[in-house]
Design a protein around this motif. Structure first.
Motif, mmCIF file in Angstrom:
data_model
loop_
_atom_site.group_PDB
_atom_site.id
_atom_site.type_symbol
_atom_site.label_atom_id
_atom_site.label_comp_id
_atom_site.label_asym_id
_atom_site.label_seq_id
_atom_site.Cartn_x
_atom_site.Cartn_y
_atom_site.Cartn_z
ATOM 1 N N VAL A 44 2.904 29.801 14.703
ATOM 2 C CA VAL A 44 2.595 29.611 16.123
ATOM 3 C C VAL A 44 1.347 30.423 16.447
ATOM 4 C CG1 VAL A 44 3.445 29.829 18.479
ATOM 5 C CG2 VAL A 44 5.030 29.222 16.629
ATOM 6 N N LYS A 46 -0.459 29.856 19.485
ATOM 7 C CA LYS A 46 -0.767 29.647 20.902
ATOM 8 C C LYS A 46 -1.362 30.926 21.501
ATOM 9 C CE LYS A 46 4.018 30.849 22.101
ATOM 10 N NZ LYS A 46 5.368 30.279 22.347
ATOM 11 N N TYR A 50 -1.671 34.858 19.962
ATOM 12 C CA TYR A 50 -1.100 36.024 20.643
ATOM 13 C C TYR A 50 -2.177 37.079 20.909
ATOM 14 C CZ TYR A 50 3.577 34.112 19.599
ATOM 15 O OH TYR A 50 4.692 33.300 19.523
ATOM 16 N N PHE A 108 3.154 22.284 22.120
ATOM 17 C CA PHE A 108 4.472 22.468 22.743
ATOM 18 C C PHE A 108 4.570 21.841 24.136
ATOM 19 C CE2 PHE A 108 5.138 26.585 20.169
ATOM 20 C CZ PHE A 108 6.014 25.978 19.292
ATOM 21 N N ARG A 158 14.318 25.067 29.939
ATOM 22 C CA ARG A 158 12.912 25.342 30.165
ATOM 23 C C ARG A 158 12.158 24.061 29.825
ATOM 24 N NH1 ARG A 158 9.802 30.158 26.961
ATOM 25 N NH2 ARG A 158 9.929 28.545 25.373
ATOM 26 N N MET A 185 13.092 19.191 17.473
ATOM 27 C CA MET A 185 13.169 20.652 17.543
ATOM 28 C C MET A 185 13.946 21.111 18.766
ATOM 29 S SD MET A 185 9.459 21.922 19.045
ATOM 30 C CE MET A 185 10.144 23.276 20.009
ATOM 31 N N HIS A 187 14.833 25.268 20.828
ATOM 32 C CA HIS A 187 14.335 26.647 20.887
ATOM 33 C C HIS A 187 15.465 27.574 21.319
ATOM 34 C CE1 HIS A 187 11.270 29.685 20.945
ATOM 35 N NE2 HIS A 187 11.280 29.863 22.249
ATOM 36 N N ASN A 225 12.495 30.370 15.789
ATOM 37 C CA ASN A 225 11.261 31.146 15.968
ATOM 38 C C ASN A 225 11.346 32.339 15.011
ATOM 39 O OD1 ASN A 225 13.310 32.573 17.210
ATOM 40 N ND2 ASN A 225 12.018 33.337 18.867
ATOM 41 N N SER A 226 10.510 33.361 15.205
ATOM 42 C CA SER A 226 10.543 34.530 14.311
ATOM 43 C C SER A 226 11.959 35.073 14.170
ATOM 44 C CB SER A 226 9.669 35.657 14.871
ATOM 45 O OG SER A 226 8.332 35.269 14.969
ATOM 46 N N ARG A 241 9.288 28.204 13.053
ATOM 47 C CA ARG A 241 8.111 28.343 13.920
ATOM 48 C C ARG A 241 7.891 29.793 14.334
ATOM 49 N NH1 ARG A 241 11.584 24.895 16.687
ATOM 50 N NH2 ARG A 241 11.569 26.416 18.401
ATOM 51 N N PRO A 242 7.558 30.683 13.396
ATOM 52 C CA PRO A 242 7.343 32.079 13.784
ATOM 53 C C PRO A 242 5.997 32.290 14.449
ATOM 54 C CG PRO A 242 6.867 31.817 11.463
ATOM 55 C CD PRO A 242 7.361 30.472 11.952
ATOM 56 N N GLY A 243 5.989 33.162 15.451
ATOM 57 C CA GLY A 243 4.751 33.633 16.058
ATOM 58 C C GLY A 243 4.715 35.151 15.947
ATOM 59 N N ALA A 244 5.455 35.814 16.852
ATOM 60 C CA ALA A 244 5.383 37.268 17.005
ATOM 61 C C ALA A 244 5.481 38.049 15.688
ATOM 62 C CB ALA A 244 6.480 37.731 17.960
ATOM 63 N N TYR A 373 4.995 41.101 22.647
ATOM 64 C CA TYR A 373 4.281 39.851 22.921
ATOM 65 C C TYR A 373 3.259 40.050 24.047
ATOM 66 C CZ TYR A 373 8.348 37.357 20.769
ATOM 67 O OH TYR A 373 9.336 36.896 19.954
HETATM 68 C C1 PLP Z 1 6.231 30.682 21.317
HETATM 69 C C2 PLP Z 1 7.217 29.800 20.656
HETATM 70 C C3 PLP Z 1 7.657 30.072 19.339
HETATM 71 C C4 PLP Z 1 7.299 31.342 18.611
HETATM 72 O O1 PLP Z 1 8.193 32.352 19.022
HETATM 73 P P1 PLP Z 1 8.147 33.833 18.415
HETATM 74 O O2 PLP Z 1 9.282 34.506 19.079
HETATM 75 O O3 PLP Z 1 6.833 34.400 18.796
HETATM 76 O O4 PLP Z 1 8.323 33.714 16.938
HETATM 77 C C5 PLP Z 1 8.448 29.140 18.712
HETATM 78 N N1 PLP Z 1 8.855 28.007 19.351
HETATM 79 C C6 PLP Z 1 8.500 27.752 20.636
HETATM 80 C C7 PLP Z 1 8.984 26.507 21.291
HETATM 81 C C8 PLP Z 1 7.675 28.643 21.334
HETATM 82 O O5 PLP Z 1 7.339 28.384 22.603
#
Ligand code: PLP
Length: 392
Positions: A44, A46, A50, A108, A158, A185, A187, A225-226, A241-244, A373
């Motif tokens: 991720v 976006k 970050y 997204f 959401r 998917m 969340h 996610n992470s 879908r990891p970001g943080a 974040y």
């Molecule tokens: C931002 C986001 C993620 C990433 O989440 P992290 O907690 O940063 O890993 C994954 N999926 C969706 C839908 C998001 O909006």
């Protein structure tokens, strides 16, 4: 840092932000290595990855083998498509097949009437969140089939198709005409708290929606996610879908952080004061400096994402020595009590470590009453930035 590494517009910058791309790649590999054997790891990126710079981050991850990227907005997707086209020469050791494959870029927030055509042109894959977006994408696909992900809501309230809408799709697949469903998917709301009951509840709702939509034959499913990755293999499905966590933020609230630190932030000292008679420091005169203390003024403030809520509560370091931020954080400046540091280490032009191995993004977030974040995405454009690592 040599002068040539600082961009001209950052001459005299109040701080140096160093971003370790090797650490981001190591974190991506660590996460990928935790997955059940068939699951893939996306990334991720976006909000400008970050706040750390979408183009360099995405290029480094592409070179490491990441093929699916997620952004929030169509604009971000277009910028990412351009960045990967410019700078993502695949490493020679890759097979021709993977070297020529283009990144999958998922958006997204999905399409609307004004963005759908440009998204299709840039070969972006929208995440469709409700029937209205499905209709827009279906209309855009009138001439040729277009890919999309579907987001089903399992407990966030959401984004995502609710149960009634999923039932509608199941009963009438024509509402997706022209659309090639690439993945379904959802969340997680509480993934950073492994013992929270909603995790398993969302997973079970996800299973039941997948069953309901089985006629779409989605080739992939994605939930984690992470933090979700650390809930175990039942949460990995086909793609995570990891970001943080890629950026060093701790994925679980209570367990030790297994991620490598990515960000280093140093603030530059502009001036120092030796307090000869007791006096107040900063706006509101909230701090009183006693005789004999030494105070350094550092050129970082809340306009640089060093939150005003850190006033009087933040720690920093000079070398190994902890120091305390005193008085109010102002827009461009903070004041730090450096009495415990040798005078020769805190002259104008010297640096105070604000984020680093001794004081992580999560530590600073805790002191500000927020999450890592928000610290990362608030860093802003005023720092002199430096990227470390093979991809830099
Ligand atoms: C931002 C986001 C993620 C990433 O989440 P992290 O907690 O940063 O890993 C994954 N999926 C969706 C839908 C998001 O909006």
């Amino acid at each position: 840092m040599s002068p040539s590494e600082v961009s001209p517009r950052h001459v005299g910058a109040g701080g140096e932000l160093t971003i370790d791309l090797d650490a981001i790649v190591a974190n991506w590999k660590l996460l990928a290595g935790r997955l059940r054997p068939d699951a893939r790891c996306g990334a991720v990126v976006k909000a400008d990855a970050y706040g750390l710079g979408m183009a360099p981050v995405a290029r480094a991850l592409w070179a490491a083998g990441c093929r699916t990227f997620f952004v929030a907005l169509p604009d971000e997707g277009m910028a990412l498509r351009a960045a990967l086209a410019d700078g993502a020469a695949p490493p020679a050791r890759e097979s021709v097949a993977t070297a020529t494959a283009e990144a999958e870029i998922c958006v997204f927030n999905g399409p609307d009437r004004s963005s759908a055509a440009v998204m299709a042109d840039a070969r972006l894959t929208p995440v469709l969140n409700h029937l209205g977006q499905a209709r827009v994408w279906s209309d855009t696909a009138a001439s040729a089939p277009l890919p999309a992900w579907l987001h089903v809501d399992t407990g966030m309230t959401r984004l995502g198709f609710d149960e009634a809408e999923a039932a509608k799709i199941a009963a009438d697949p024509a509402c997706l005409s022209g659309i090639r469903v690439e993945a379904i998917m959802s969340h997680l709301a509480c993934a950073d708290q492994p013992s929270h009951g909603l995790n398993d509840e969302q997973r079970r709702r996800f299973e039941s929606v997948l069953e309901r939509l089985a006629s779409l034959h989605p080739p992939r499913r994605s939930l984690a996610n992470s933090s979700g990755i650390f809930l175990g293999p039942d949460y990995h499905y086909d793609l995570v879908r990891p970001g943080a966590a890629l950026y060093g933020v701790a994925p679980q609230r209570t367990a030790p952080n297994p991620m490598a630190q990515v960000v280093n932030l140093k603030g530059k000292i502009l001036q120092t004061h030796v307090i000869d008679t007791p006096r107040s420091v900063g706006y509101g005169a909230t701090h009183r400096a006693e005789r004999g203390r030494r105070v350094a003024t550092v050129a970082v403030g809340y306009a640089d994402g060093y939150f005003r809520a850190l006033s009087g509560s933040a720690r920093a370091h000079v070398g190994q020595t902890p120091v305390q931020v005193i008085g109010r954080v102002s827009m461009d400046l903070i004041t730090v009590d450096v009495t415990d540091v040798p005078e020769s280490d805190v002259r104008p032009g010297d640096f105070v470590d604000l984020i680093g191995p001794l004081h992580t993004v999560d530590d600073l977030a805790r002191e500000a009453g927020t999450i890592g974040y928000e610290v990362l995405t608030s860093l802003g454009p005023r720092y002199a930035r430096r990227y470390l690592g093979a991809a830099a």
